[in-house]
Design an enzyme around this catalytic site. Sequence first.
Site, mmCIF file in Angstrom:
data_model
loop_
_atom_site.group_PDB
_atom_site.id
_atom_site.type_symbol
_atom_site.label_atom_id
_atom_site.label_comp_id
_atom_site.label_asym_id
_atom_site.label_seq_id
_atom_site.Cartn_x
_atom_site.Cartn_y
_atom_site.Cartn_z
ATOM 1 N N LYS A 26 -47.666 -49.651 7.017
ATOM 2 C CA LYS A 26 -46.324 -49.072 6.827
ATOM 3 C C LYS A 26 -46.346 -47.930 5.827
ATOM 4 O O LYS A 26 -45.623 -46.949 5.979
ATOM 5 C CB LYS A 26 -45.333 -50.140 6.375
ATOM 6 C CG LYS A 26 -45.073 -51.116 7.483
ATOM 7 C CD LYS A 26 -43.735 -51.799 7.388
ATOM 8 C CE LYS A 26 -43.494 -52.458 8.740
ATOM 9 N NZ LYS A 26 -42.380 -53.258 8.886
ATOM 10 N N LYS A 42 -48.189 -52.155 17.945
ATOM 11 C CA LYS A 42 -47.206 -53.204 18.188
ATOM 12 C C LYS A 42 -45.821 -52.595 18.456
ATOM 13 O O LYS A 42 -45.499 -51.536 17.922
ATOM 14 C CB LYS A 42 -47.206 -54.101 16.940
ATOM 15 C CG LYS A 42 -45.943 -54.770 16.548
ATOM 16 C CD LYS A 42 -46.136 -55.561 15.270
ATOM 17 C CE LYS A 42 -45.043 -55.240 14.270
ATOM 18 N NZ LYS A 42 -43.795 -55.923 14.504
ATOM 19 N N LYS A 63 -38.989 -52.465 15.828
ATOM 20 C CA LYS A 63 -37.602 -51.969 15.797
ATOM 21 C C LYS A 63 -37.569 -50.525 15.342
ATOM 22 O O LYS A 63 -36.764 -49.732 15.791
ATOM 23 C CB LYS A 63 -36.763 -52.716 14.762
ATOM 24 C CG LYS A 63 -36.611 -54.163 14.944
ATOM 25 C CD LYS A 63 -35.680 -54.673 13.830
ATOM 26 C CE LYS A 63 -35.931 -56.121 13.541
ATOM 27 N NZ LYS A 63 -37.048 -56.342 12.614
HETATM 28 N N1 AQP Z 1 -44.135 -56.702 18.758
HETATM 29 C C1 AQP Z 1 -43.998 -57.973 18.411
HETATM 30 N N2 AQP Z 1 -44.562 -58.959 19.135
HETATM 31 C C2 AQP Z 1 -44.406 -60.266 18.781
HETATM 32 N N3 AQP Z 1 -43.717 -60.661 17.712
HETATM 33 C C3 AQP Z 1 -43.134 -59.708 16.975
HETATM 34 N N4 AQP Z 1 -42.364 -59.739 15.881
HETATM 35 C C4 AQP Z 1 -42.011 -58.501 15.502
HETATM 36 N N5 AQP Z 1 -42.534 -57.610 16.349
HETATM 37 C C5 AQP Z 1 -43.236 -58.327 17.270
HETATM 38 C C6 AQP Z 1 -42.004 -60.985 15.211
HETATM 39 O O1 AQP Z 1 -40.605 -60.979 14.989
HETATM 40 C C7 AQP Z 1 -40.335 -61.702 13.785
HETATM 41 C C8 AQP Z 1 -39.426 -60.916 12.908
HETATM 42 O O2 AQP Z 1 -40.077 -59.755 12.477
HETATM 43 P P1 AQP Z 1 -39.355 -58.845 11.398
HETATM 44 O O3 AQP Z 1 -38.169 -58.216 11.988
HETATM 45 O O4 AQP Z 1 -39.058 -59.610 10.197
HETATM 46 O O5 AQP Z 1 -40.455 -57.836 10.982
HETATM 47 P P2 AQP Z 1 -41.518 -57.029 11.767
HETATM 48 O O6 AQP Z 1 -42.595 -57.938 12.236
HETATM 49 O O7 AQP Z 1 -41.942 -55.905 10.881
HETATM 50 O O8 AQP Z 1 -40.681 -56.507 13.018
HETATM 51 P P3 AQP Z 1 -40.442 -55.054 13.502
HETATM 52 O O9 AQP Z 1 -39.607 -55.106 14.722
HETATM 53 O O10 AQP Z 1 -41.752 -54.336 13.609
HETATM 54 O O11 AQP Z 1 -39.542 -54.436 12.345
HETATM 55 P P4 AQP Z 1 -39.714 -53.106 11.539
HETATM 56 O O12 AQP Z 1 -39.939 -52.011 12.518
HETATM 57 O O13 AQP Z 1 -38.430 -52.928 10.786
HETATM 58 O O14 AQP Z 1 -40.866 -53.311 10.609
HETATM 59 C C9 AQP Z 1 -41.688 -62.010 13.130
HETATM 60 O O15 AQP Z 1 -42.038 -63.347 13.415
HETATM 61 C C10 AQP Z 1 -42.614 -61.061 13.820
HETATM 62 O O16 AQP Z 1 -43.942 -61.553 13.859
#
Ligand code: AQP
Length: 338
Positions: free
Chosen positions: A117, A200, A203
């Site tokens: 990040k 991956k 969001k």
């Molecule tokens: N691509 C993914 N595949 C499977 N699981 C995923 N998770 C996130 N992306 C994937 C799972 O969703 C849960 C919540 O994640 P989070 O929102 O707390 O943080 P993150 O993993 O950083 O999700 P994002 O969507 O990538 O958010 P941003 O872009 O804001 O950093 C977790 O259990 C995660 O594993």
Amino acid sequence: MTNTAFTPRVFSGIKPSGGLQLGNYLGAIKRFVGMQGEMETIYCVVDMHAITVWQDPAELANATREVAAGYLAAGLDPTKSILFNQSQVAAHAELGWIFNCVARVGWMNRMTQFKDKAGDNAEKHSLGLYAYPALMAADILLYHATHVPVGEDQKQHVELTRDIAKKFNHDYKVDFFPETAPVIDGPATRVMNLRDGTKKMSKSGESDMERINMTDDADKIAKKFKKAKSDAEPLPETVEGLADRPEARNLIDIYAALNDVTPADVVAEYAGAQWGKFKPALADLAVAKLAPISGEMARLMSDPAEIDRILADGSARAREIAQPILHKTYDIVGMLRS
Ligand code: AQP
């Protein structure tokens, strides 16, 4: 002490850092709902984690409600699970501070998500983004959670949680915190970006075309899968034929997870098919599975007071579990509770 000494309890959370995407649903929410009834389940909208990167205050409250609506629309029952937003249970921040003092800088330096990040510009990022895995350990251990369902990207943070629990128990000569197990299973523990199968789905990814949002309509879903990167080969005869084909693997894994079958089942059904046949079938399946959820999310979002009521009730129930564990932690550490 082994984890058998602790009541089996599930904790997990999602950041309201934007709209929910398909990876959050398949890798997290769908599995959270599946664990309901198996043991006590506590699910959180982790708004304190969201602000580790800038969040517009005008949008954060709405994003928090939207994640809560996503949980509810996917089948979370607030009478069976505790659903709340993290900032409303102050004990998360309080235990988070204690764990900042337990975790070692060397451990945090190994966290790959921070490196991904922050990129080359780590010094410009918030201290919160760097320290967030210690707060995540507090989120989990504040409830003595024994199981944490997460996507693959969060595995390292749950392992850090175990290291923090072990060091705390060792330093204070107690058997107070459990060694929590990550629960990472099923075909969609790492849903990949639709335009680059090595990254991956997120969001906050740059382009909207790289992810399926839980609020996308049928036309958008069809368009995004049509334009999703694939390759020149037809679908293979066996799953072994997906090795070194990350985009093909991803689309098949998504299909399998949406349809509650294995990737081998999908390959058996579509062996030799061209993408022109598979992608529309995937889009139809996604619309059939996601439209009822997005419809219910929209309905819930039209009554924000009801979502707030559910979250307030969840916060009160979460506090009842968290407060005695925090107090006991303070006693162990030697804080004078005056
Ligand atoms: N691509 C993914 N595949 C499977 N699981 C995923 N998770 C996130 N992306 C994937 C799972 O969703 C849960 C919540 O994640 P989070 O929102 O707390 O943080 P993150 O993993 O950083 O999700 P994002 O969507 O990538 O958010 P941003 O872009 O804001 O950093 C977790 O259990 C995660 O594993």
